[in-house]
Design an enzyme around this catalytic site. Structure first.
Site, short mmCIF file in Angstrom:
data_model
loop_
_atom_site.label_atom_id
_atom_site.label_comp_id
_atom_site.label_asym_id
_atom_site.label_seq_id
_atom_site.Cartn_x
_atom_site.Cartn_y
_atom_site.Cartn_z
N ALA A 15 0.85 -1.19 0.00
CA ALA A 15 0.00 0.00 0.00
C ALA A 15 0.89 1.24 0.00
CB ALA A 15 -0.92 0.02 1.22
N GLY A 17 0.39 5.79 0.33
CA GLY A 17 -0.46 6.97 0.43
C GLY A 17 0.37 8.21 0.25
N GLY A 18 -0.20 9.36 0.59
CA GLY A 18 0.49 10.62 0.39
C GLY A 18 1.69 10.80 1.29
N ALA A 20 3.12 7.98 3.37
CA ALA A 20 3.88 6.78 3.73
C ALA A 20 3.58 5.62 2.79
CB ALA A 20 3.55 6.38 5.17
N VAL A 22 3.61 1.11 2.73
CA VAL A 22 3.53 -0.05 3.62
C VAL A 22 4.08 -1.27 2.89
CG1 VAL A 22 2.02 -1.51 5.02
CG2 VAL A 22 1.46 0.92 4.71
N LYS A 40 5.20 0.21 8.02
CA LYS A 40 4.85 1.49 7.42
C LYS A 40 6.02 2.44 7.54
CE LYS A 40 1.06 4.88 7.53
NZ LYS A 40 -0.27 5.16 8.14
N ASP A 146 -10.41 10.05 10.16
CA ASP A 146 -10.24 9.55 8.79
C ASP A 146 -10.94 8.21 8.61
OD1 ASP A 146 -9.41 9.77 6.18
OD2 ASP A 146 -7.34 9.13 6.55
#
Length: 252
Positions: A15, A17-18, A20, A22, A40, A146
Site C-alpha cells: 500500500a 499513500g500521500g 507513507a 507499507v 509502514k 479519517d
C-alpha cells in the site's frame, strides 16, 4: 534483493499513500517461530519535514494506546538510516473500498447483513479508540478523523479492523493543524467541521455513517461532485436518503 529491517525481512509494497508506504514484513525466530507484519515508512522526501515526522510519530503514540480486536495494532516504532517506521498487524484481506469495487464490477451490491457486520465491528473498534486512556487512566480524547471505506480492513477471518491514525487528534497532541487546511476526505467530514465549528468524537460517527451509506449503496452520494460542491451540498442540503440510491433494505 530482500531488505532487512532489524528483526524483519521486507517483502513487496502492499500500500502507499500521500505520506507513507507499507511493506509486507516477516519475522522469524527460534523453534520455527514466524510472524507476518505490515511495516509502514514515511516517504523519504518527507524526512526533512519536521511536521510530517512529528505527525508520523504521533500516529504511533496514538495507535499504541488502543488495544482492541477491531483496531489494527502497532507493535513497534523504530528508526534506521532510512528514517522512521511503524510495525503493525498485517490483515490478510481487503479494504471495504476494495470489496465495494469488486461487487460493482460484478454489477452487484454487498449484501446488507454483511455490510452491517462490518459496521458493527468498526463501531466496536471506534469506541475503543474514543475511550482510550493514558497510563494514569486519564481520557486521551482521541478522534480518528479519517474513518472511511479505505481505512476499514476486512480480514479473511471475517473480522473488520480500523486502520490508519495518520491524522488522528487527541488532547495531548502537539501537531497543530492550520486553520485554513482541511485534512482528510471532504465527503466524510461533518457539516460542523466544514463550518469551522468545534468537533468531538461525533466527527468519526458521521464518517462511519457516510461509510455505511456508500457500502450499502455501492457508490457515494453525489459521485460526480467536486470537493467544493460536496461542502455546499453537505452543509445546506445534507446527505440524501439512502432510498435515493435505489436500495431497499428489509426492515429487520
Amino acid at each position: 534483493p530482500r531488505m532487512v529491517l532489524g528483526r524483519y525481512v521486507l517483502h513487496d509494497e502492499i500500500a502507499a499513500g500521500g505520506a507513507a508506504s507499507v511493506h509486507l514484513g516477516r519475522q522469524t525466530g527460534a523453534a520455527g517461530f514466524a510472524r507476518t507484519v505490515a511495516i509502514k515508512r514515511l516517504h523519504p522526501h518527507l524526512l526533512s519535514n519536521a511536521e510530517s515526522v512529528e505527525r508520523f510519530l504521533q500516529e504511533a503514540r496514538v495507535a499504541a494506546r488502543v488495544h482492541h480486536a477491531n483496531v489494527v495494532g502497532v507493535h513497534q516504532v523504530g528508526r534506521d538510516e532510512h528514517g522512521h517506521f511503524l510495525v503493525q498487524d498485517y490483515v490478510e484481506g481487503d479494504t471495504l473500498e476494495g470489496l465495494i469495487d469488486a461487487s460493482t464490477l460484478r454489477r452487484k451490491r454487498l449484501p446488507p447483513p454483511i455490510v452491517l457486520r462490518i459496521a458493527l465491528d468498526a463501531l466496536a473498534g471506534l469506541h475503543a479508540v474514543h475511550e482510550a486512556a493514558d497510563a494514569a487512566g486519564g481520557a486521551l480524547g482521541i478522534v480518528h478523523r479519517d474513518v472511511s471505506t479505505q481505512n476499514l480492513l476486512v480480514g479473511r477471518d471475517g473480522v473488520t479492523r480500523l486502520a490508519d491514525f495518520g491524522i488522528a487528534k487527541y488532547a495531548q497532541s502537539s501537531v497543530v493543524t492550520d486553520a485554513r487546511y482541511l485534512q482528510g476526505r471532504v465527503l466524510y467530514m461533518p457539516p460542523e467541521y466544514l463550518g469551522r465549528r468545534p468537533v468531538d468524537r461525533r466527527f468519526d460517527i458521521y464518517g462511519l455513517g457516510i461509510t455505511l451509506w456508500i457500502a450499502l449503496a455501492g457508490a457515494p452520494p453525489w459521485p460526480e461532485a467536486s470537493d467544493a460542491q460536496i461542502v455546499r451540498l453537505a452543509t445546506t442540503e445534507g446527505i440524501p436518503p439512502l432510498s435515493e440510491s435505489g436500495l431497499a433494505v428489509a426492515p429487520p
